[in-house]
Design a protein around this motif. Structure first.
Motif, PDB file in Angstrom:
ATOM      1  N   ASP A 157      17.775  -9.020  -6.862  1.00 34.07           N
ATOM      2  CA  ASP A 157      18.406 -10.217  -6.282  1.00 34.07           C
ATOM      3  C   ASP A 157      19.738 -10.472  -6.985  1.00 34.07           C
ATOM      4  O   ASP A 157      19.829 -11.296  -7.889  1.00 34.07           O
ATOM      5  CB  ASP A 157      17.470 -11.421  -6.437  1.00 34.07           C
ATOM      6  CG  ASP A 157      17.988 -12.656  -5.729  1.00 34.07           C
ATOM      7  OD1 ASP A 157      18.893 -12.526  -4.876  1.00 34.07           O
ATOM      8  OD2 ASP A 157      17.501 -13.764  -6.037  1.00 34.07           O
ATOM      9  N   LEU A 158      20.762  -9.776  -6.556  1.00 38.22           N
ATOM     10  CA  LEU A 158      22.074  -9.849  -7.199  1.00 38.22           C
ATOM     11  C   LEU A 158      23.058 -10.613  -6.309  1.00 38.22           C
ATOM     12  O   LEU A 158      23.140 -10.346  -5.104  1.00 38.22           O
ATOM     13  CB  LEU A 158      22.605  -8.445  -7.490  1.00 38.22           C
ATOM     14  CG  LEU A 158      21.789  -7.669  -8.519  1.00 38.22           C
ATOM     15  CD1 LEU A 158      22.164  -6.194  -8.512  1.00 38.22           C
ATOM     16  CD2 LEU A 158      21.986  -8.263  -9.912  1.00 38.22           C
ATOM     17  N   PRO A 159      23.797 -11.558  -6.870  1.00 33.40           N
ATOM     18  CA  PRO A 159      24.689 -12.410  -6.071  1.00 33.40           C
ATOM     19  C   PRO A 159      25.997 -11.702  -5.695  1.00 33.40           C
ATOM     20  O   PRO A 159      27.075 -12.070  -6.160  1.00 33.40           O
ATOM     21  CB  PRO A 159      24.944 -13.599  -6.998  1.00 33.40           C
ATOM     22  CG  PRO A 159      24.831 -13.033  -8.378  1.00 33.40           C
ATOM     23  CD  PRO A 159      23.778 -11.969  -8.295  1.00 33.40           C
ATOM     24  N   LEU A 160      25.879 -10.698  -4.846  1.00 34.93           N
ATOM     25  CA  LEU A 160      27.039  -9.982  -4.326  1.00 34.93           C
ATOM     26  C   LEU A 160      26.895  -9.853  -2.811  1.00 34.93           C
ATOM     27  O   LEU A 160      25.771  -9.853  -2.282  1.00 34.93           O
ATOM     28  CB  LEU A 160      27.137  -8.584  -4.943  1.00 34.93           C
ATOM     29  CG  LEU A 160      27.597  -8.488  -6.403  1.00 34.93           C
ATOM     30  CD1 LEU A 160      27.432  -7.063  -6.899  1.00 34.93           C
ATOM     31  CD2 LEU A 160      29.046  -8.938  -6.553  1.00 34.93           C
ATOM     32  N   GLU A 161      28.013  -9.685  -2.138  1.00 30.86           N
ATOM     33  CA  GLU A 161      28.001  -9.594  -0.689  1.00 30.86           C
ATOM     34  C   GLU A 161      27.431  -8.257  -0.221  1.00 30.86           C
ATOM     35  O   GLU A 161      27.554  -7.231  -0.902  1.00 30.86           O
ATOM     36  CB  GLU A 161      29.411  -9.770  -0.130  1.00 30.86           C
ATOM     37  CG  GLU A 161      29.983 -11.158  -0.350  1.00 30.86           C
ATOM     38  CD  GLU A 161      31.369 -11.283   0.237  1.00 30.86           C
ATOM     39  OE1 GLU A 161      31.860 -10.313   0.831  1.00 30.86           O
ATOM     40  OE2 GLU A 161      31.961 -12.375   0.098  1.00 30.86           O
ATOM     41  N   THR A 162      26.825  -8.274   0.934  1.00 30.34           N
ATOM     42  CA  THR A 162      26.319  -7.055   1.563  1.00 30.34           C
ATOM     43  C   THR A 162      27.468  -6.088   1.837  1.00 30.34           C
ATOM     44  O   THR A 162      28.577  -6.503   2.176  1.00 30.34           O
ATOM     45  CB  THR A 162      25.600  -7.420   2.875  1.00 30.34           C
ATOM     46  OG1 THR A 162      24.478  -8.254   2.570  1.00 30.34           O
ATOM     47  CG2 THR A 162      25.120  -6.168   3.613  1.00 30.34           C
ATOM     48  N   ASP A 163      27.203  -4.798   1.671  1.00 33.11           N
ATOM     49  CA  ASP A 163      28.186  -3.738   1.933  1.00 33.11           C
ATOM     50  C   ASP A 163      29.457  -3.916   1.096  1.00 33.11           C
ATOM     51  O   ASP A 163      30.563  -3.643   1.573  1.00 33.11           O
ATOM     52  CB  ASP A 163      28.573  -3.700   3.426  1.00 33.11           C
ATOM     53  CG  ASP A 163      27.401  -3.425   4.344  1.00 33.11           C
ATOM     54  OD1 ASP A 163      26.342  -2.995   3.842  1.00 33.11           O
ATOM     55  OD2 ASP A 163      27.528  -3.638   5.556  1.00 33.11           O
ATOM     56  N   SER A 164      29.308  -4.343  -0.158  1.00 31.54           N
ATOM     57  CA  SER A 164      30.486  -4.668  -0.969  1.00 31.54           C
ATOM     58  C   SER A 164      30.790  -3.651  -2.062  1.00 31.54           C
ATOM     59  O   SER A 164      31.759  -3.829  -2.802  1.00 31.54           O
ATOM     60  CB  SER A 164      30.301  -6.045  -1.608  1.00 31.54           C
ATOM     61  OG  SER A 164      29.179  -6.070  -2.485  1.00 31.54           O
ATOM     62  N   LEU A 165      29.988  -2.585  -2.172  1.00 32.05           N
ATOM     63  CA  LEU A 165      30.168  -1.623  -3.247  1.00 32.05           C
ATOM     64  C   LEU A 165      30.379  -0.211  -2.687  1.00 32.05           C
ATOM     65  O   LEU A 165      29.761   0.175  -1.701  1.00 32.05           O
ATOM     66  CB  LEU A 165      28.941  -1.599  -4.167  1.00 32.05           C
ATOM     67  CG  LEU A 165      28.563  -2.895  -4.873  1.00 32.05           C
ATOM     68  CD1 LEU A 165      27.234  -2.725  -5.593  1.00 32.05           C
ATOM     69  CD2 LEU A 165      29.648  -3.325  -5.852  1.00 32.05           C
ATOM     70  N   ASP A 166      31.227   0.546  -3.378  1.00 32.34           N
ATOM     71  CA  ASP A 166      31.400   1.963  -3.053  1.00 32.34           C
ATOM     72  C   ASP A 166      30.391   2.837  -3.796  1.00 32.34           C
ATOM     73  O   ASP A 166      30.047   3.924  -3.340  1.00 32.34           O
ATOM     74  CB  ASP A 166      32.819   2.410  -3.413  1.00 32.34           C
ATOM     75  CG  ASP A 166      33.877   1.641  -2.650  1.00 32.34           C
ATOM     76  OD1 ASP A 166      33.882   1.730  -1.413  1.00 32.34           O
ATOM     77  OD2 ASP A 166      34.681   0.934  -3.292  1.00 32.34           O
ATOM     78  N   GLY A 167      29.960   2.369  -4.960  1.00 37.60           N
ATOM     79  CA  GLY A 167      29.009   3.115  -5.759  1.00 37.60           C
ATOM     80  C   GLY A 167      28.163   2.180  -6.592  1.00 37.60           C
ATOM     81  O   GLY A 167      28.599   1.071  -6.945  1.00 37.60           O
ATOM     82  N   LEU A 168      26.946   2.614  -6.906  1.00 32.29           N
ATOM     83  CA  LEU A 168      26.048   1.821  -7.748  1.00 32.29           C
ATOM     84  C   LEU A 168      25.355   2.761  -8.727  1.00 32.29           C
ATOM     85  O   LEU A 168      24.799   3.783  -8.328  1.00 32.29           O
ATOM     86  CB  LEU A 168      25.033   1.068  -6.891  1.00 32.29           C
ATOM     87  CG  LEU A 168      24.163   0.038  -7.614  1.00 32.29           C
ATOM     88  CD1 LEU A 168      23.826  -1.128  -6.681  1.00 32.29           C
ATOM     89  CD2 LEU A 168      22.876   0.669  -8.135  1.00 32.29           C
TER      90      LEU A 168
END
Length: 231
Positions: A81-92
């Motif tokens: 449950d991380l407070p970031l927007e959906t589809d907001s990262l290029d890599g994890l």
């Protein structure tokens, strides 16, 4: 890739476990275009931060972490449950964390949500290690279990690899035997100390067999690379 003296010291403290992770993350960072947005989940003290200096590198950890890094994490929250927007990262990136997550399937669903279509996931998980960060140490992962979890979470192009040979794993555990035996007021601590010294000497012998291993069935950890399908 040239690394700092600080990172070299960190890797040299436990080379059997950490050198494969360094190589894995160097490859991860090198595969992304400069400026890509990357999140390191469960980053702790973020020892590999410098590898992502050409990217927008974000860190996260949960509120109960045992780590107190000089630079506080950018995001505080549990892996699921991380407070970031959906589809907001290029890599994890998530290295040696899923064993500490009570519900790894929920965490992987969150990773999937956060990655943009076509974004990449890099994960490592232990197969062979002793209890640590107790009481939050829940799982160990085979390659098949890791494949099932990541694949059933929707990721594709999955590639899982053992991160070291079996003799290296056994040698690493032998080097830690003195620590694992602990100390007690039963009068046997001198023998425990001697056992640790003997095990350390045996480790040197066992590790020399590493080049004979053709199967790598007992690694310390597995690595996994996967992609969120593009639209």
């Amino acid at each position: 890739m040239q690394i700092s003296s600080e990172l070299k010291r960190f890797v040299d403290e436990a080379p059997a476990a950490r050198k494969p992770h360094l190589d894995f993350l160097v490859a991860a960072a090198g595969s992304l275009p400069a400026g890509s947005r990357v999140l390191d989940v469960g980053s702790g003290e973020a020892p590999y931060r410098e590898l992502f200096s050409q990217h927008t590198y974000l860190t996260s950890d949960w509120e109960g972490t045992q780590y107190t890094p000089e630079t506080a994490p950018d995001i505080v929250g549990p892996a699921h449950d991380l407070p970031l927007e959906t589809d907001s990262l290029d890599g994890l990136v998530c290295t040696q964390v899923l064993e500490h997550v009570p519900d790894p399937r929920a965490a992987l669903a969150e990773f999937y949500r956060l990655l943009r279509p076509g974004g990449w996931l890099w994960v490592t998980t232990p197969l062979t290690w002793y209890l640590h960060e107790m009481p939050h140490d829940y799982y160990r992962y085979t390659s098949f279990g890791l494949s099932h979890l990541i694949g059933s979470s929707g990721f594709t192009d999955l590639e899982i690899r053992p991160m070291n040979d079996s003799p290296t794993t056994i040698a690493q555990l032998l080097r830690h035997l003195g620590y694992l035996l602990g100390r007690h007021d039963d009068g046997h601590d001198p023998r425990r100390f001697m056992a640790g010294q003997v095990a350390d000497q045996l480790a040197d012998v066992v590790q020399d067999f590493g080049d004979l291993d053709t199967q790598w069935w007992l690694p310390i950890s597995f690595s996994a690379v996967a992609r969120k399908p593009a639209d």
